[in-house]
Scaffold this motif. Structure first.
Motif, PDB file in Angstrom:
ATOM      1  N   ALA A   1       0.828  -1.206   0.000  1.00 56.95           N
ATOM      2  CA  ALA A   1       0.000   0.000   0.000  1.00 56.95           C
ATOM      3  C   ALA A   1       0.862   1.255   0.000  1.00 56.95           C
ATOM      4  O   ALA A   1       0.560   2.238  -0.694  1.00 56.95           O
TER       5      ALA A   1
ATOM      6  N   PHE B   1       2.371   1.842  -3.523  1.00 55.49           N
ATOM      7  CA  PHE B   1       1.405   2.395  -4.475  1.00 55.49           C
ATOM      8  C   PHE B   1       1.025   3.831  -4.123  1.00 55.49           C
ATOM      9  O   PHE B   1       0.715   4.625  -5.009  1.00 55.49           O
TER      10      PHE B   1
ATOM     11  N   HIS C   1       1.868   7.087  -6.735  1.00 58.99           N
ATOM     12  CA  HIS C   1       0.523   7.352  -7.264  1.00 58.99           C
ATOM     13  C   HIS C   1       0.607   8.303  -8.452  1.00 58.99           C
ATOM     14  O   HIS C   1       1.360   9.279  -8.422  1.00 58.99           O
TER      15      HIS C   1
ATOM     16  N   ARG D   1      -3.742   2.126  -0.003  1.00 63.40           N
ATOM     17  CA  ARG D   1      -4.257   0.775  -0.209  1.00 63.40           C
ATOM     18  C   ARG D   1      -3.673   0.195  -1.487  1.00 63.40           C
ATOM     19  O   ARG D   1      -3.184   0.924  -2.362  1.00 63.40           O
TER      20      ARG D   1
ATOM     21  N   PRO E   1      -4.224  -1.258  -5.053  1.00 57.75           N
ATOM     22  CA  PRO E   1      -5.308  -1.054  -6.016  1.00 57.75           C
ATOM     23  C   PRO E   1      -6.160  -2.305  -6.217  1.00 57.75           C
ATOM     24  O   PRO E   1      -5.700  -3.432  -6.016  1.00 57.75           O
ATOM     25  N   ALA E   2      -7.394  -2.095  -6.615  1.00 57.83           N
ATOM     26  CA  ALA E   2      -8.283  -3.213  -6.940  1.00 57.83           C
ATOM     27  C   ALA E   2      -7.727  -3.976  -8.135  1.00 57.83           C
ATOM     28  O   ALA E   2      -6.935  -3.444  -8.927  1.00 57.83           O
ATOM     29  N   ASP E   3      -8.150  -5.215  -8.282  1.00 53.63           N
ATOM     30  CA  ASP E   3      -7.622  -6.076  -9.347  1.00 53.63           C
ATOM     31  C   ASP E   3      -7.740  -5.428 -10.721  1.00 53.63           C
ATOM     32  O   ASP E   3      -6.835  -5.530 -11.548  1.00 53.63           O
TER      33      ASP E   3
ATOM     34  N   ASP F   1      -7.625  -2.317 -11.486  1.00 54.78           N
ATOM     35  CA  ASP F   1      -6.722  -1.182 -11.636  1.00 54.78           C
ATOM     36  C   ASP F   1      -5.255  -1.564 -11.491  1.00 54.78           C
ATOM     37  O   ASP F   1      -4.372  -0.758 -11.791  1.00 54.78           O
ATOM     38  N   LEU F   2      -5.005  -2.777 -11.019  1.00 51.93           N
ATOM     39  CA  LEU F   2      -3.640  -3.152 -10.652  1.00 51.93           C
ATOM     40  C   LEU F   2      -2.651  -3.129 -11.820  1.00 51.93           C
ATOM     41  O   LEU F   2      -1.542  -2.606 -11.669  1.00 51.93           O
TER      42      LEU F   2
ATOM     43  N   ARG G   1      -1.556   0.480 -12.587  1.00 59.80           N
ATOM     44  CA  ARG G   1      -0.840   1.074 -11.462  1.00 59.80           C
ATOM     45  C   ARG G   1       0.516   0.425 -11.267  1.00 59.80           C
ATOM     46  O   ARG G   1       1.497   1.102 -10.949  1.00 59.80           O
TER      47      ARG G   1
END
Length: 389
Positions: free
Chosen positions: A94, A97, A101, A155, A157-159, A161-162, A165
């Motif tokens: 987290a 990322f 960002h 956090r 990222p969601a799958d 968005d991964l 990112r």
């Protein structure tokens, strides 16, 4: 592992957890720095604890509570007292990322990654980036302000968005490496590889993380042979391959194999670049380079990253396989690279091989009018002198 390295590596994990617990990067940094300093003073006499990370986390948490008490942040302090002293990889991911960002400027990402993830002091970051300390301090302050004001999430990222990112994180780490590699700054190179190792360890199933680490290891394996004793640049064809780091090459090739096996039908760009680097690293001599394989990998890379620089590098490989006359028209079609010194330098080399010394000297002159590192400039000046003579 040296004590300082152990403290630094564990400190990054502790910082990540404390950011989650406190919700403040500044507070967490102050508390963890205090804990690290205590460890470096205490552990040489008392011995390294069985669980150094837990020791650091408890010490840092107590320091954070002291700071909160002094600042009358009672609700936050009481919440922090209640949490368990656990630190895991998800916290560190987290933090990675958050530091990388896309809402942050690239230069801010670089400074924040070196300061927060690499554990370098602000003066060390400034020295590594060849910037005034005040400039780096301002970048760090603005980055932290941006994180607070834009509410950049802490956090993973969601799958969905991964992938995008992760590509951005990898790009930031590669930028750090490339800057250090080009300017001959071992600290930046070492930090980039260290952070790439960390990313690959935290995300062992991600081809982008594995490909990036493989690429950095393979490129850096040549560091001892890249410069002559007088500091001038030594091109790949002229390097003493006995000075290459064979352990790094073996590790890089092994990691690359894993990255390619875990890649989808369209592999990650860093894995493909690592495959090209492996073709060079595994060739026993420049003349025995498998140029068919190199060009094939460039063809793959163009399906992922069709840029003029990739086309330039592919044309240079074609020149080695098919001769300069076959490659020169490909370079001349890339007029968009007029501001890129290595387009001019590559054209100059091809013209020189074709016997057009006057045009080669002019192309070297155009390359020298653009931004170059001192070793690169010295090398091109020598090549221009050869063309002019």
């Amino acid at each position: 592992m040296e004590l300082a390295d152990l403290v630094r590596d564990e400190g990054a994990l502790v910082l990540a957890t404390l950011v989650r617990l406190t919700g403040s990067l500044d507070l967490a940094e102050d508390a963890v720095q205090d804990a690290l300093e205590k460890a470096l003073v205490t552990w040489p006499d008392s011995g390294i604890p069985d669980n150094p990370r837990a020791w650091l986390l408890v010490t840092a948490k107590h320091r954070a509570i002291d700071i909160m008490r002094r600042e009358a942040r009672r609700p936050a302090k009481e919440a922090l007292v209640e949490v368990s002293d656990n630190s895991d990889n998800s916290d560190l991911l987290a933090l990675i990322f958050m530091c990388c960002h896309p809402a942050l400027a690239v230069e801010a990402q670089v400074a924040l990654a070196l300061r927060t993830l690499g554990g370098l002091s602000t003066p060390d970051v400034a020295r590594a980036l060849l910037l005034p300390e005040a400039t780096v301090a301002k970048r760090l302050t603005r980055a932290k302000q941006k994180i607070r004001q834009a509410r950049i999430p802490y956090r993973v990222p969601a799958d969905a968005d991964l992938p995008a990112r992760l590509t951005g994180v990898a790009a930031t780490l590669y930028l750090i490496f490339n800057d250090g590699y080009t300017r001959g700054t071992p600290l930046l190179v070492g930090e980039a590889i260290r952070l790439a190792r960390l990313l690959a360890r935290l995300m062992p199933d991600e081809p982008a993380a594995l490909g990036l680490l493989a690429l950095l290891l393979l490129q850096d394996s040549r560091h001892d042979a890249r410069l002559a004793p007088d500091g001038t640049l030594v091109l790949l064809r002229d390097q003493d391959r006995s000075r290459w780091d064979r352990a790094a090459i073996r590790e890089g090739v092994t990691i690359l194999g894993t990255a390619l096996r875990r890649s989808p039908a369209r592999p990650d760009r860093y894995a493909v670049q690592a495959a090209i680097a492996a073709c060079h690293a595994l060739a026993p001599a420049y003349e025995r380079t498998d140029w068919d394989a190199v060009i094939s990998w460039y063809d793959v890379l163009l399906t992922i990253q069709d840029t003029p620089v990739v086309q330039l590098n592919r044309a240079a490989a074609i020149a080695e396989r098919d001769g300069p006359a076959a490659a020169l028209p490909l370079l001349d079609a890339l007029g968009s690279l007029e501001s890129y010194p290595w387009w001019h330098a590559t054209r100059a080399e091809l013209l020189l091989r074709l016997g057009d010394h006057r045009a080669a000297a002019e192309a070297f002159t155009r390359a020298l009018a653009l931004e170059l590192s001192p070793p690169q400039r010295t090398h091109l000046e020598a090549r221009r002198l050869l063309a002019s003579g």
